[in-house]
Scaffold this active site. Sequence first.
Site, short mmCIF file in Angstrom:
data_model
loop_
_atom_site.label_atom_id
_atom_site.label_comp_id
_atom_site.label_asym_id
_atom_site.label_seq_id
_atom_site.Cartn_x
_atom_site.Cartn_y
_atom_site.Cartn_z
N GLU A 43 0.82 -1.21 0.00
CA GLU A 43 0.00 0.00 0.00
C GLU A 43 0.86 1.26 0.00
O GLU A 43 0.56 2.23 -0.70
CB GLU A 43 -0.94 0.01 1.21
CG GLU A 43 -1.97 -1.11 1.21
CD GLU A 43 -2.88 -1.08 -0.01
OE1 GLU A 43 -2.96 -0.01 -0.66
OE2 GLU A 43 -3.50 -2.10 -0.30
N TYR A 126 -6.29 6.46 4.00
CA TYR A 126 -6.41 5.42 2.99
C TYR A 126 -5.67 4.15 3.39
O TYR A 126 -6.23 3.04 3.36
CB TYR A 126 -5.90 5.88 1.61
CG TYR A 126 -5.68 4.68 0.74
CD1 TYR A 126 -6.77 4.00 0.20
CD2 TYR A 126 -4.42 4.13 0.58
CE1 TYR A 126 -6.59 2.83 -0.52
CE2 TYR A 126 -4.23 2.97 -0.13
CZ TYR A 126 -5.32 2.32 -0.67
OH TYR A 126 -5.15 1.15 -1.36
N ASP A 144 -10.15 5.76 -1.84
CA ASP A 144 -8.99 6.18 -2.62
C ASP A 144 -9.49 6.86 -3.89
O ASP A 144 -10.68 6.98 -4.11
CB ASP A 144 -8.09 4.99 -2.95
CG ASP A 144 -8.60 4.23 -4.15
OD1 ASP A 144 -9.81 3.99 -4.20
OD2 ASP A 144 -7.81 3.89 -5.05
N CYS A 199 -13.09 1.72 -15.33
CA CYS A 199 -13.66 3.06 -15.10
C CYS A 199 -12.53 4.04 -14.84
O CYS A 199 -12.45 4.67 -13.78
CB CYS A 199 -14.64 3.01 -13.93
SG CYS A 199 -15.69 4.47 -13.79
N CYS A 206 -16.71 1.92 -20.97
CA CYS A 206 -18.08 1.59 -20.57
C CYS A 206 -18.63 0.38 -21.33
O CYS A 206 -19.52 -0.31 -20.84
CB CYS A 206 -18.99 2.80 -20.79
SG CYS A 206 -18.45 4.27 -19.87
N CYS A 209 -17.90 -2.58 -19.20
CA CYS A 209 -18.13 -2.42 -17.76
C CYS A 209 -19.28 -3.31 -17.29
O CYS A 209 -20.37 -3.28 -17.87
CB CYS A 209 -18.44 -0.96 -17.43
SG CYS A 209 -18.80 -0.70 -15.67
N CYS A 215 -25.35 2.39 -14.35
CA CYS A 215 -24.46 3.54 -14.12
C CYS A 215 -25.15 4.87 -14.42
O CYS A 215 -25.54 5.14 -15.56
CB CYS A 215 -23.19 3.40 -14.95
SG CYS A 215 -22.02 4.76 -14.71
#
Length: 309
Positions: A43, A126, A144, A199, A206, A209, A215
């Site tokens: 991370e 985060y 995030d 995305c 899209c 997706c 959406c």
Amino acid sequence: MNDTAAPLSASVSTPLFAWWHANARDLPWRFGRTTPWGVLVSEVMSQQTQMSRVVPYWEGWMAVWPDAASLAHASKAEVITAWGRLGYPRRALRLQECARAVADECGDELPRDYDGLTALPGIGDYTASAVLSFAFGERIAVVDTNIRRVLSRLFLGVESRGGAASPAERELANRALPEDAARSVTWNQAVMELGALVCTAKAPACDVCPVAHRCAFLAAGRPGLGERRTRPRQRFQGTDRQVRGIVLDALRKLPGDVRGGNAGAGASLPRVQVERLWKDRAQLDACIASLDEDGLIEIQPDGSLRLPA
DNA sequence: TTCCGGGTTA
DNA sequence: TAACCAGGAA
């Protein structure tokens, strides 16, 4: 607060989870293959850095320093050198400070609570949330840049803004989070992965997706796509950041410690060679001073520079 | 809000 | 060219 209301995720979790299981990248710190410390290292390395660049650094790093205790005993010079060109080298020093705190004060085990984690150097909202969710399986909303963008588009139909996360965005993330802890972990990972792979900020795909049919952003005609969402950045060329990078890179390339009677002290770069690194002397010296303040370099009495012990 | 690297992408 | 990237800290 309506306790019986289903979380926002209910309407999209089935296709999203199916997509996740079919498309999740096989990163080495995923799927229970590393320790909580390994997750934390991934991370920190990933802050403002693309995952594809992180993988080789993480593997090399964990091979040398698999836990907090081992990293705590490394020299700063070793840590800074191993960080290589990942960028933002202060992250490397903070990670080691974190390792020392964990090794000395926490019995070499990461705290399992938000306050304990955020109290450690280099761990903010985060990273603490990500460790609790991904390493410990706790139910907590992760916020995030990917998740902010995806949730804002999917449920609100608008682009998220740049800058720090707003309270409204945190509230949205909490409303979306599945009640079940295990599902909440998958949700966080899947939404983040969708933001990274499908995305995306500039060119969302899209057409592939898994939640396009639900959406709000797509339904609204993707308003504001491509508009500048962050304040104009300072150009990198000629900035202090570039100069700092040049100086640090020169020190990393020096011959390593000979392990003689001068433990931890590697070679130093003479002042004459330092001055060849950058034309603007005033800017160069300012950057050297700031690197020194950050603890990333040491200035010798004769003006030569070296990585700290 | 601004500073803090450096690589990738459109 | 310039936005963008699994952010944190002052």
